[in-house]
Scaffold this active site. Structure first.
Site, PDB file in Angstrom:
ATOM      1  N   PHE A 199     -23.845 -78.442-120.972  1.00  0.00           N
ATOM      2  CA  PHE A 199     -22.520 -77.954-120.566  1.00  0.00           C
ATOM      3  C   PHE A 199     -22.354 -76.437-120.594  1.00  0.00           C
ATOM      4  O   PHE A 199     -21.285 -75.942-120.258  1.00  0.00           O
ATOM      5  CB  PHE A 199     -21.395 -78.580-121.406  1.00  0.00           C
ATOM      6  CG  PHE A 199     -21.044 -79.984-121.009  1.00  0.00           C
ATOM      7  CD1 PHE A 199     -20.461 -80.247-119.786  1.00  0.00           C
ATOM      8  CD2 PHE A 199     -21.318 -81.047-121.861  1.00  0.00           C
ATOM      9  CE1 PHE A 199     -20.142 -81.541-119.410  1.00  0.00           C
ATOM     10  CE2 PHE A 199     -21.011 -82.349-121.491  1.00  0.00           C
ATOM     11  CZ  PHE A 199     -20.426 -82.593-120.256  1.00  0.00           C
ATOM     12  N   ASP A 200     -23.358 -75.673-120.994  1.00  0.00           N
ATOM     13  CA  ASP A 200     -23.168 -74.216-121.024  1.00  0.00           C
ATOM     14  C   ASP A 200     -24.458 -73.485-120.658  1.00  0.00           C
ATOM     15  O   ASP A 200     -24.865 -72.539-121.339  1.00  0.00           O
ATOM     16  CB  ASP A 200     -22.666 -73.771-122.401  1.00  0.00           C
ATOM     17  CG  ASP A 200     -21.961 -72.410-122.366  1.00  0.00           C
ATOM     18  OD1 ASP A 200     -21.527 -71.994-121.268  1.00  0.00           O
ATOM     19  OD2 ASP A 200     -21.838 -71.774-123.426  1.00  0.00           O
ATOM     20  N   ILE A 201     -25.080 -73.931-119.580  1.00  0.00           N
ATOM     21  CA  ILE A 201     -26.291 -73.275-119.098  1.00  0.00           C
ATOM     22  C   ILE A 201     -25.894 -71.977-118.391  1.00  0.00           C
ATOM     23  O   ILE A 201     -25.141 -71.979-117.422  1.00  0.00           O
ATOM     24  CB  ILE A 201     -27.066 -74.190-118.118  1.00  0.00           C
ATOM     25  CG1 ILE A 201     -27.540 -75.453-118.848  1.00  0.00           C
ATOM     26  CG2 ILE A 201     -28.242 -73.451-117.507  1.00  0.00           C
ATOM     27  CD1 ILE A 201     -28.509 -75.189-119.985  1.00  0.00           C
TER      28      ILE A 201
ATOM     29  N   THR B 150     -18.527 -72.031-119.531  1.00  0.00           N
ATOM     30  CA  THR B 150     -18.223 -70.617-119.322  1.00  0.00           C
ATOM     31  C   THR B 150     -17.764 -70.399-117.893  1.00  0.00           C
ATOM     32  O   THR B 150     -18.386 -70.908-116.950  1.00  0.00           O
ATOM     33  CB  THR B 150     -19.483 -69.756-119.600  1.00  0.00           C
ATOM     34  OG1 THR B 150     -19.891 -69.949-120.959  1.00  0.00           O
ATOM     35  CG2 THR B 150     -19.198 -68.284-119.366  1.00  0.00           C
TER      36      THR B 150
END
Length: 230
Positions: A51-53, A92
């Site tokens: 979920f935050d690559i 992000t």
């Protein structure tokens, strides 16, 4: 990690530590990240969705081998379940998949990581952030839209350091894979296994994918090139 995070190698930002990586290094990093995500999605006993690559969460060792870090927003899900239940959005700005902040775009799944990956790869290719990008000194435009327009018109992209056919082929593969990964409909994004296969394959068979719906509201999203379908 000895070389810190990926973002300092793809964003200048006036930093004295900025160093542009060659195209072969960028390409190998993109493949390595894709393999890492493929493992999280398929290689673990329980699927992990990150979920935050983003570039800040990719660390590089002494050989510039990428390591995915910061699993603070990650979620475990049974392998057979494709849809994830979330309360609120996570991620992000600039990388969050549409379905994560609005369920109207579809269910949340491992394909949300695919979207993050696609946005990051386009950022790697362009050497600039994907949002509020200044073009020609007169306007701001969403960077993937800018890339898509130039591909459609078969215009020279003019990316820094592309000096031979091999580098051009690597850059083009990364661009087309990135655009396929950010399709608005999650079901039209490739799996990470397919991404790895495509990056390591021949660029000749790749076709420019449809422009995602968010970029052009007058068009409905249509199926991505079969060369990248799950």
């Amino acid at each position: 990690m000895p070389n810190g995070s990926l973002d300092k190698f793809i964003h200048d930002g006036g930093s004295s530590t900025y160093r542009h990586l060659g195209w072969d290094a960028l390409y190998q990093i993109a493949v390595g990240i894709a393999r890492g995500l493929e493992y999280l999605h398929r290689g673990c006993n329980t699927r992990i969705v990150h979920f935050d690559i983003k570039p800040q969460n990719i660390l590089l060792n002494e050989d510039f081998c990428p390591k995915i870090c910061d699993f603070g927003l990650a979620k475990l899900c049974p392998q057979k379940e494709s849809i994830i239940s979330l309360v609120g959005a996570r991620g992000t700005v600039g990388y969050i998949a549409p379905e994560v902040f609005s369920r109207n775009f579809g269910g949340i799944s491992h394909k949300s990581d695919v979207y993050c990956y696609g946005m990051m790869v386009l950022e790697m290719v362009g050497g600039r952030k994907n949002i509020s990008v200044e073009v020609d000194g007169t306007s701001e435009i969403y960077f993937p839209h800018w890339v898509y327009k130039h591909l459609e018109l078969d215009e020279e992209l003019g990316f820094h350091g592309v000096i031979d056919d091999e580098a051009n082929a690597s850059a083009r593969k990364m661009i087309i894979v990135g655009l396929c990964c950010i399709q608005t409909d999650p079901s039209q994004r490739p799996s990470m296994s397919r991404v790895v296969e495509t990056l390591e394959g021949s660029p000749e068979s790749l076709q420019i994918p449809p422009k995602p719906f968010l970029f052009s509201p007058s068009r409905s999203p249509v199926e991505c090139s079969t060369t990248l379908m799950p």
